[in-house]
Motif scaffolding. Structure first.
Motif, mmCIF file in Angstrom:
data_model
loop_
_atom_site.group_PDB
_atom_site.id
_atom_site.type_symbol
_atom_site.label_atom_id
_atom_site.label_comp_id
_atom_site.label_asym_id
_atom_site.label_seq_id
_atom_site.Cartn_x
_atom_site.Cartn_y
_atom_site.Cartn_z
ATOM 1 N N GLU A 23 8.690 3.333 4.007
ATOM 2 C CA GLU A 23 9.725 3.109 3.295
ATOM 3 C C GLU A 23 11.061 2.243 4.009
ATOM 4 O OE1 GLU A 23 12.581 5.602 0.384
ATOM 5 O OE2 GLU A 23 10.741 6.528 1.332
ATOM 6 N N GLY A 24 11.068 2.970 5.319
ATOM 7 C CA GLY A 24 12.218 2.143 6.079
ATOM 8 C C GLY A 24 11.839 0.658 6.507
ATOM 9 N N GLN A 25 10.603 0.690 6.706
ATOM 10 C CA GLN A 25 10.382 -0.871 7.120
ATOM 11 C C GLN A 25 10.419 -1.740 5.991
ATOM 12 O OE1 GLN A 25 9.796 -2.130 10.242
ATOM 13 N NE2 GLN A 25 9.769 -4.036 9.192
ATOM 14 N N THR A 26 9.881 -1.479 4.804
ATOM 15 C CA THR A 26 10.151 -2.201 3.584
ATOM 16 C C THR A 26 11.593 -2.461 3.089
ATOM 17 O OG1 THR A 26 8.048 -1.361 2.819
ATOM 18 C CG2 THR A 26 9.156 -2.431 1.314
ATOM 19 N N LEU A 27 12.510 -1.354 3.461
ATOM 20 C CA LEU A 27 13.716 -1.845 3.134
ATOM 21 C C LEU A 27 14.335 -2.682 4.011
ATOM 22 C CD1 LEU A 27 15.052 1.885 2.432
ATOM 23 C CD2 LEU A 27 14.977 0.032 0.764
ATOM 24 N N ASP A 28 13.866 -2.633 5.241
ATOM 25 C CA ASP A 28 14.270 -3.528 6.401
ATOM 26 C C ASP A 28 13.887 -5.018 5.778
ATOM 27 O OD1 ASP A 28 15.770 -2.724 8.096
ATOM 28 O OD2 ASP A 28 14.108 -2.035 9.513
ATOM 29 N N ASN A 29 12.614 -5.277 5.442
ATOM 30 C CA ASN A 29 11.968 -6.610 4.952
ATOM 31 C C ASN A 29 12.712 -7.112 3.774
ATOM 32 O OD1 ASN A 29 9.861 -6.263 7.015
ATOM 33 N ND2 ASN A 29 8.463 -5.407 5.388
ATOM 34 N N GLN A 49 20.045 1.732 3.815
ATOM 35 C CA GLN A 49 19.076 2.861 3.460
ATOM 36 C C GLN A 49 18.202 2.915 4.522
ATOM 37 O OE1 GLN A 49 17.902 2.308 -0.531
ATOM 38 N NE2 GLN A 49 19.169 0.674 -0.696
ATOM 39 N N SER A 50 17.409 1.999 4.894
ATOM 40 C CA SER A 50 16.543 1.867 6.113
ATOM 41 C C SER A 50 16.987 2.593 7.448
ATOM 42 C CB SER A 50 16.129 0.418 6.532
ATOM 43 O OG SER A 50 15.347 0.464 7.569
ATOM 44 N N LEU A 51 18.375 2.400 7.659
ATOM 45 C CA LEU A 51 18.931 3.066 8.836
ATOM 46 C C LEU A 51 18.937 4.626 8.514
ATOM 47 C CD1 LEU A 51 20.337 2.859 11.645
ATOM 48 C CD2 LEU A 51 22.499 2.812 10.609
ATOM 49 N N GLU A 52 19.280 5.097 7.552
ATOM 50 C CA GLU A 52 19.199 6.593 7.342
ATOM 51 C C GLU A 52 17.953 6.970 7.430
ATOM 52 O OE1 GLU A 52 20.810 7.954 3.534
ATOM 53 O OE2 GLU A 52 22.407 6.667 3.423
ATOM 54 N N ILE A 53 16.779 6.343 6.916
ATOM 55 C CA ILE A 53 15.411 6.921 7.055
ATOM 56 C C ILE A 53 15.042 6.653 8.596
ATOM 57 C CG2 ILE A 53 12.966 6.179 6.480
ATOM 58 C CD1 ILE A 53 14.158 5.381 3.696
ATOM 59 N N LYS A 54 15.455 5.719 9.284
ATOM 60 C CA LYS A 54 15.006 5.535 10.617
ATOM 61 C C LYS A 54 15.661 6.663 11.308
ATOM 62 C CE LYS A 54 13.105 1.256 10.154
ATOM 63 N NZ LYS A 54 13.547 0.214 10.661
ATOM 64 N N LYS A 55 16.667 7.253 11.244
ATOM 65 C CA LYS A 55 17.327 8.342 11.782
ATOM 66 C C LYS A 55 16.581 9.399 11.389
ATOM 67 C CE LYS A 55 22.177 6.360 12.459
ATOM 68 N NZ LYS A 55 23.461 6.609 11.952
ATOM 69 N N GLU A 56 16.281 9.521 10.030
ATOM 70 C CA GLU A 56 15.646 10.901 9.836
ATOM 71 C C GLU A 56 14.207 10.962 10.352
ATOM 72 O OE1 GLU A 56 13.237 11.684 5.563
ATOM 73 O OE2 GLU A 56 15.307 11.052 5.250
ATOM 74 N N THR A 57 13.553 9.919 10.538
ATOM 75 C CA THR A 57 12.221 10.038 11.076
ATOM 76 C C THR A 57 12.318 9.687 12.770
ATOM 77 O OG1 THR A 57 11.917 7.792 10.754
ATOM 78 C CG2 THR A 57 11.051 9.072 9.026
ATOM 79 N N GLN A 58 13.413 9.890 13.235
ATOM 80 C CA GLN A 58 13.521 9.820 14.908
ATOM 81 C C GLN A 58 12.816 8.528 15.251
ATOM 82 O OE1 GLN A 58 12.291 13.546 16.136
ATOM 83 N NE2 GLN A 58 14.260 14.507 15.280
ATOM 84 N N ASP A 59 12.896 7.529 14.291
ATOM 85 C CA ASP A 59 12.323 6.056 14.870
ATOM 86 C C ASP A 59 13.647 5.241 15.582
ATOM 87 O OD1 ASP A 59 11.332 3.879 15.336
ATOM 88 O OD2 ASP A 59 10.962 3.321 13.115
ATOM 89 N N ARG A 60 13.713 5.679 16.914
ATOM 90 C CA ARG A 60 14.737 4.983 17.697
ATOM 91 C C ARG A 60 14.720 3.461 17.979
ATOM 92 N NH1 ARG A 60 19.417 6.825 18.481
ATOM 93 N NH2 ARG A 60 19.671 6.329 20.619
ATOM 94 N N ARG A 61 13.257 2.877 17.955
ATOM 95 C CA ARG A 61 13.268 1.612 18.362
ATOM 96 C C ARG A 61 13.683 0.930 16.816
ATOM 97 N NH1 ARG A 61 7.882 -0.278 20.873
ATOM 98 N NH2 ARG A 61 8.794 1.013 22.496
ATOM 99 N N GLY A 62 13.211 1.534 15.550
ATOM 100 C CA GLY A 62 13.380 0.812 14.162
ATOM 101 C C GLY A 62 14.775 1.088 14.234
ATOM 102 N N GLU A 63 15.648 2.088 14.395
ATOM 103 C CA GLU A 63 16.863 2.123 14.295
ATOM 104 C C GLU A 63 17.833 1.176 15.215
ATOM 105 O OE1 GLU A 63 20.214 5.664 15.478
ATOM 106 O OE2 GLU A 63 17.956 6.360 15.311
#
Length: 79
Positions: A23-29, A49-63
């Motif tokens: 979901e986070g990746q698709t929001l980025d797209n 919206q993507s940033l919130e999900i990246k933080k929630e999922t602890q995806d530091r690279r994506g963040e």
């Protein structure tokens, strides 16, 4: 605009299947599409919206990637 339609469909499926990272990746797209169309304010909405999900999922690279995208949009706006 066709890409946006497909990403919106993808986003719905990712929500239905509770695929938060996807979901986070698709929001980025989606943000990328709007940025490419010269609509940085709309892109920012998706990136935030993507940033919130990246933080929630602890995806530091994506963040980091999403923060860079936000920075580019604000630079385009002169902010």
């Amino acid at each position: 605009r066709r890409a946006i339609e497909y990403y919106e469909q993808s986003l719905e499926i990712r929500k239905e299947t509770q695929d938060r990272r996807g979901e986070g990746q698709t929001l980025d797209n989606l943000g990328d599409c709007y940025a490419d169309l010269g609509e940085p304010r709309r892109a920012i909405e998706y990136y935030e919206q993507s940033l919130e999900i990246k933080k929630e999922t602890q995806d530091r690279r994506g963040e980091g990637q999403t923060l860079g995208n936000l920075g580019s949009c604000y630079a385009d706006l002169g902010e």
